[in-house]
Design a protein around this motif. Structure first.
Motif, PDB file in Angstrom:
ATOM      1  N   ALA A   1       8.436   5.476   8.548  1.00 50.48           N
ATOM      2  CA  ALA A   1       7.961   5.261   7.252  1.00 50.48           C
ATOM      3  C   ALA A   1       6.704   6.161   6.923  1.00 50.48           C
ATOM      4  O   ALA A   1       6.447   6.342   5.693  1.00 50.48           O
ATOM      5  CB  ALA A   1       7.424   3.733   6.932  1.00 50.48           C
ATOM      6  N   CYS A   2       6.247   6.592   7.959  1.00 50.67           N
ATOM      7  CA  CYS A   2       4.877   7.414   7.724  1.00 50.67           C
ATOM      8  C   CYS A   2       5.120   9.010   7.435  1.00 50.67           C
ATOM      9  O   CYS A   2       5.678   9.332   8.154  1.00 50.67           O
ATOM     10  CB  CYS A   2       3.894   7.182   8.844  1.00 50.67           C
ATOM     11  SG  CYS A   2       2.509   8.181   8.925  1.00 50.67           S
ATOM     12  N   PRO A   3       4.568   9.553   6.243  1.00 50.74           N
ATOM     13  CA  PRO A   3       5.055  10.784   6.022  1.00 50.74           C
ATOM     14  C   PRO A   3       4.453  11.609   6.753  1.00 50.74           C
ATOM     15  O   PRO A   3       5.074  12.753   7.488  1.00 50.74           O
ATOM     16  CB  PRO A   3       4.589  10.908   4.571  1.00 50.74           C
ATOM     17  CG  PRO A   3       3.463   9.624   4.143  1.00 50.74           C
ATOM     18  CD  PRO A   3       3.960   8.618   5.001  1.00 50.74           C
ATOM     19  N   THR A   4       3.352  11.522   7.490  1.00 50.05           N
ATOM     20  CA  THR A   4       2.489  12.638   8.330  1.00 50.05           C
ATOM     21  C   THR A   4       3.659  12.552   9.752  1.00 50.05           C
ATOM     22  O   THR A   4       3.598  13.491  10.298  1.00 50.05           O
ATOM     23  CB  THR A   4       1.155  12.291   8.722  1.00 50.05           C
ATOM     24  OG1 THR A   4       0.960  10.887   9.134  1.00 50.05           O
ATOM     25  CG2 THR A   4       0.487  12.712   7.397  1.00 50.05           C
TER      26      THR A   4
ATOM     27  N   PRO B   1       0.882   5.560  11.904  1.00 51.52           N
ATOM     28  CA  PRO B   1      -0.108   4.425  11.673  1.00 51.52           C
ATOM     29  C   PRO B   1      -0.283   3.745  12.923  1.00 51.52           C
ATOM     30  O   PRO B   1      -1.656   3.339  13.221  1.00 51.52           O
ATOM     31  CB  PRO B   1       0.947   3.449  11.098  1.00 51.52           C
ATOM     32  CG  PRO B   1       2.045   4.215  10.196  1.00 51.52           C
ATOM     33  CD  PRO B   1       1.935   5.389  11.141  1.00 51.52           C
TER      34      PRO B   1
ATOM     35  N   ARG C   1      -2.909   5.887  14.633  1.00 52.23           N
ATOM     36  CA  ARG C   1      -4.377   5.898  13.909  1.00 52.23           C
ATOM     37  C   ARG C   1      -5.134   4.439  14.107  1.00 52.23           C
ATOM     38  O   ARG C   1      -6.301   4.172  14.460  1.00 52.23           O
ATOM     39  CB  ARG C   1      -4.255   5.907  12.453  1.00 52.23           C
ATOM     40  CG  ARG C   1      -3.707   7.289  12.015  1.00 52.23           C
ATOM     41  CD  ARG C   1      -3.915   7.599  10.586  1.00 52.23           C
ATOM     42  NE  ARG C   1      -3.527   8.867  10.129  1.00 52.23           N
ATOM     43  CZ  ARG C   1      -2.148   9.431   9.630  1.00 52.23           C
ATOM     44  NH1 ARG C   1      -1.264   8.654   9.318  1.00 52.23           N
ATOM     45  NH2 ARG C   1      -2.215  10.833   9.469  1.00 52.23           N
TER      46      ARG C   1
ATOM     47  N   CYS D   1      -4.167  10.870   6.904  1.00 51.46           N
ATOM     48  CA  CYS D   1      -3.588   9.783   6.448  1.00 51.46           C
ATOM     49  C   CYS D   1      -3.589   9.796   4.634  1.00 51.46           C
ATOM     50  O   CYS D   1      -4.398   9.970   4.128  1.00 51.46           O
ATOM     51  CB  CYS D   1      -4.316   8.304   6.677  1.00 51.46           C
ATOM     52  SG  CYS D   1      -3.691   7.002   5.775  1.00 51.46           S
ATOM     53  N   LEU D   2      -2.357   9.740   4.063  1.00 56.67           N
ATOM     54  CA  LEU D   2      -2.208   9.729   2.748  1.00 56.67           C
ATOM     55  C   LEU D   2      -2.593   8.477   1.988  1.00 56.67           C
ATOM     56  O   LEU D   2      -2.816   8.481   0.648  1.00 56.67           O
ATOM     57  CB  LEU D   2      -0.845  10.108   2.378  1.00 56.67           C
ATOM     58  CG  LEU D   2      -0.239  11.489   2.406  1.00 56.67           C
ATOM     59  CD1 LEU D   2       0.297  11.624   3.587  1.00 56.67           C
ATOM     60  CD2 LEU D   2       0.472  12.115   1.364  1.00 56.67           C
ATOM     61  N   GLY D   3      -2.986   7.427   2.814  1.00 55.40           N
ATOM     62  CA  GLY D   3      -3.202   6.190   2.179  1.00 55.40           C
ATOM     63  C   GLY D   3      -2.027   5.607   1.205  1.00 55.40           C
ATOM     64  O   GLY D   3      -2.250   4.732   0.342  1.00 55.40           O
ATOM     65  N   CYS D   4      -0.731   5.940   1.682  1.00 58.37           N
ATOM     66  CA  CYS D   4       0.319   5.597   0.812  1.00 58.37           C
ATOM     67  C   CYS D   4       0.742   4.279   1.047  1.00 58.37           C
ATOM     68  O   CYS D   4       1.445   3.634   0.041  1.00 58.37           O
ATOM     69  CB  CYS D   4       1.548   6.536   1.107  1.00 58.37           C
ATOM     70  SG  CYS D   4       2.342   6.400   2.882  1.00 58.37           S
ATOM     71  N   MET D   5       0.402   3.622   2.069  1.00 62.82           N
ATOM     72  CA  MET D   5       0.687   2.039   2.534  1.00 62.82           C
ATOM     73  C   MET D   5       2.226   2.167   3.046  1.00 62.82           C
ATOM     74  O   MET D   5       2.439   0.788   2.887  1.00 62.82           O
ATOM     75  CB  MET D   5       0.126   1.211   1.581  1.00 62.82           C
ATOM     76  CG  MET D   5      -1.406   1.414   1.201  1.00 62.82           C
ATOM     77  SD  MET D   5      -2.504   1.249   2.766  1.00 62.82           S
ATOM     78  CE  MET D   5      -3.890   2.122   2.165  1.00 62.82           C
ATOM     79  N   ALA D   6       2.838   3.022   3.086  1.00 64.09           N
ATOM     80  CA  ALA D   6       4.156   2.640   3.547  1.00 64.09           C
ATOM     81  C   ALA D   6       4.386   1.820   4.722  1.00 64.09           C
ATOM     82  O   ALA D   6       5.207   1.209   4.966  1.00 64.09           O
ATOM     83  CB  ALA D   6       4.973   4.100   3.763  1.00 64.09           C
ATOM     84  N   CYS D   7       3.234   2.012   5.558  1.00 64.45           N
ATOM     85  CA  CYS D   7       3.398   1.320   6.978  1.00 64.45           C
ATOM     86  C   CYS D   7       3.297  -0.146   6.849  1.00 64.45           C
ATOM     87  O   CYS D   7       3.622  -0.931   7.651  1.00 64.45           O
ATOM     88  CB  CYS D   7       2.186   1.894   7.924  1.00 64.45           C
ATOM     89  SG  CYS D   7       0.580   1.978   6.898  1.00 64.45           S
TER      90      CYS D   7
ATOM     91  N   TYR E   1      -3.086  -2.674   6.965  1.00 63.49           N
ATOM     92  CA  TYR E   1      -3.547  -1.230   7.077  1.00 63.49           C
ATOM     93  C   TYR E   1      -4.667  -0.852   6.295  1.00 63.49           C
ATOM     94  O   TYR E   1      -5.435  -0.118   6.521  1.00 63.49           O
ATOM     95  CB  TYR E   1      -2.453  -0.291   7.319  1.00 63.49           C
ATOM     96  CG  TYR E   1      -2.916   1.134   7.528  1.00 63.49           C
ATOM     97  CD1 TYR E   1      -3.082   1.618   8.820  1.00 63.49           C
ATOM     98  CD2 TYR E   1      -3.117   2.214   6.673  1.00 63.49           C
ATOM     99  CE1 TYR E   1      -3.686   2.968   9.199  1.00 63.49           C
ATOM    100  CE2 TYR E   1      -3.282   3.235   6.720  1.00 63.49           C
ATOM    101  CZ  TYR E   1      -3.690   3.776   8.123  1.00 63.49           C
ATOM    102  OH  TYR E   1      -4.170   5.159   8.416  1.00 63.49           O
TER     103      TYR E   1
HETATM  104  S1  SF4 Z   1      -0.962   4.976   4.686  1.00 61.82           S
HETATM  105 FE1  SF4 Z   1       0.096   4.359   6.685  1.00 61.82          FE
HETATM  106  S2  SF4 Z   1       2.155   5.438   6.191  1.00 61.82           S
HETATM  107 FE2  SF4 Z   1       0.744   6.127   4.778  1.00 61.82          FE
HETATM  108  S3  SF4 Z   1       0.132   7.965   5.700  1.00 61.82           S
HETATM  109 FE3  SF4 Z   1      -1.610   6.533   6.372  1.00 61.82          FE
HETATM  110  S4  SF4 Z   1      -0.696   5.522   8.222  1.00 61.82           S
HETATM  111 FE4  SF4 Z   1       1.100   6.995   7.257  1.00 61.82          FE
END
Ligand code: SF4
Ligand code: SF4
Length: 455
Positions: free
Chosen positions: A37-40, A51, A54, A79-85, A95
């Motif tokens: 799920a994590c873009p990076t 995730p 990190r 980390c994009l902070g997208c919270m998909a994790c 997270y």
């Molecule tokens: S918020 Fe979670 S899913 Fe999104 S980039 Fe950061 S670690 Fe990956």
């Protein structure tokens, strides 16, 4: 033993102000379900940019087994902070409660180079300041309308700009002709009001997406709400909170709370996903402040995304048909951070003849992520291109979302493919067009609906 003493004992490399809490760190059982799920991680396949990786690095630092150094900062900055994790995690790891204090620790304890500091300062001196954005809007309008922008782009001169300024230029939205207009501070519904709601104007939103704010106010009024838009409201602090500027974010949060308390509204309606997720977190942000903690929690409980709010109301306004195939793009700060996934689809499905297309890999970030696309344009463009590929595979005529940052990123991605004509709407604009009976061709091929009177 008090909570703060416990924190003191377990902070390791972190300083004493809000180190990441061990309870959140220990919730992670290292299963790896969050990795796809994590873009990076999807882009690079690097454990330390996942995730799980990190959280492991945060644990090492909290145990005093690793320093807060540039390597640590690099992986947290990625980390994009997208919270998909958070959506993907079966163990319920929060997270967001880890990355936000960690970002603040980094800003306090890991110095950045001069260029990086200046660029960030430029962003924070302009983006959250609508009055400054309005001053900038006039020369930007001239830049765009005079043909200078076209000339610089076609001649390749913009490619000579430093990487991040180039990204900023490329992401610039078209300045609306009526950028200087403000919504009235109060809008009455035609019939008796069934709700009294406050509306967030936003910063970039109120200058560059004023048509979205106008559409939101019209839809709320058409659905029987008295809409209060306090002119004193300022930035919600989202950009600062997500960038580790905790004190600055807290100061803005207090102002926002006071303004809407004075407005005496039942609900605060927000049409920008990043702002909404932050305002819903004010209770956590101000938890240690005896004067504000309770007020912040009460305020956060009143905050609702516009789609979330409208779904609670029995529809009142007539929906006219809109024969259009539109792809709905989930903003990360709406679907992952706020758990608002079905409501925008439910609202769009109320529009007769509107065909809603689902975008493959819908849970993956488009690369916008607050100011991530300015700070890390190369990675943001990779994610943006992937999103555009997925979007085009739907055969949709237009795309809709619920966040100004996503709309800018999608428009930029489409322009890079030479698809300038594919329109990108805020979800509420489609609802507004349907309620007003705007014909499909007007919606797709002119800006008239955007220039119509506010209310
Ligand atoms: S918020 Fe979670 S899913 Fe999104 S980039 Fe950061 S670690 Fe990956
Ligand atoms: S964050 Fe959740 S999904 Fe990811 S490794 Fe930890 S427990 Fe598993």
């Amino acid at each position: 033993m008090t909570h703060s003493i416990l924190q003191e004992e377990h902070r390791g490399a972190f300083d004493a102000h809000h180190p990441p809490e061990k309870t959140y760190i220990n919730d992670c059982v290292h299963c790896g379900f969050c990795l796809p799920a994590c873009p990076t991680y999807v882009l690079w396949g690097e454990e330390m940019d996942s995730p799980r990786g990190r959280i492991y690095m945060i644990k090492k630092a909290a145990d005093g087994e690793a320093p807060l150094d540039e390597r640590f900062r690099l992986h947290m900055d990625n980390c994009l902070g997208c919270m998909a994790c958070m959506t993907a995690c079966p163990s319920g790891v929060q997270y967001n409660k880890l990355i936000e204090p960690v970002r603040a620790q980094i800003e306090r304890n890991v110095p950045r180079g001069m260029g990086e500091r200046l660029f960030r300062r430029l962003i924070f001196a302009t983006f959250p300041r609508p009055e400054r954005l309005r001053v900038l809007a006039l020369p930007l309008l001239a830049y765009q309308k005079s043909g200078v922008r076209w000339l610089l782009r076609i001649s390749g001169i913009t490619r000579l700009l430093p990487r991040r300024l180039r990204a900023m230029e490329a992401l610039l939205p078209d300045v609306p002709d009526r950028f200087f207009e403000r919504l009235p501070s109060s809008i009455q519904p035609k019939k008796t009001a069934r709700r009294r709601v406050g509306m967030l104007s936003g910063c970039v939103q109120q200058v560059f997406f004023s048509h979205v704010n106008a559409a939101t106010a019209r839809v709320l009024a058409a659905e029987g709400c008295e809409v209060i838009i306090p002119s004193e409201q300022q930035c919600c602090g989202a950009l600062m909170l997500h960038s580790g500027l905790e004190d600055h974010a807290a100061a803005l949060a207090k102002k926002m709370i006071a303004v809407f308390e004075a407005a005496d509204v039942d609900t605060v309606v927000i049409n920008s996903a990043g702002c909404g997720s932050t305002m819903k977190e004010y209770g956590h942000l101000l938890r240690d402040d005896p004067k504000w903690a309770e007020r912040a929690s009460a305020f956060s409980a009143k905050c609702k995304d516009v789609a979330e709010f409208l779904c609670e109301l029995e529809p009142q306004a007539e929906r006219h048909p809109l024969h259009l195939r539109v792809a709905y793009h989930d903003a990360c700060h709406l679907q992952h951070a706020q758990g608002v996934h079905d409501q925008p689809r439910r609202l769009l499905s109320q529009i007769p003849d509107l065909d809603i297309a689902e975008i493959p890999e819908a849970t993956l970030c488009c690369g916008s992520a607050g100011i991530f696309n300015l700070l890390q344009p190369y990675t943001a463009n990779q994610l943006g291109s992937r999103k555009v590929d997925n979007l085009l595979s739907t055969g949709a005529e237009a795309v809709a979302s619920a966040n100004p940052g996503c709309l800018l990123q999608l428009m930029h991605g489409l322009r890079r493919r030479g698809l300038k004509t594919m329109p990108a709407f805020h979800m509420v604009e489609l609802l507004d067009a349907s309620m007003r009976g705007i014909p499909r061709e007007d919606l797709l091929h002119s800006d008239n609906h955007r220039l119509a009177p506010h209310v």
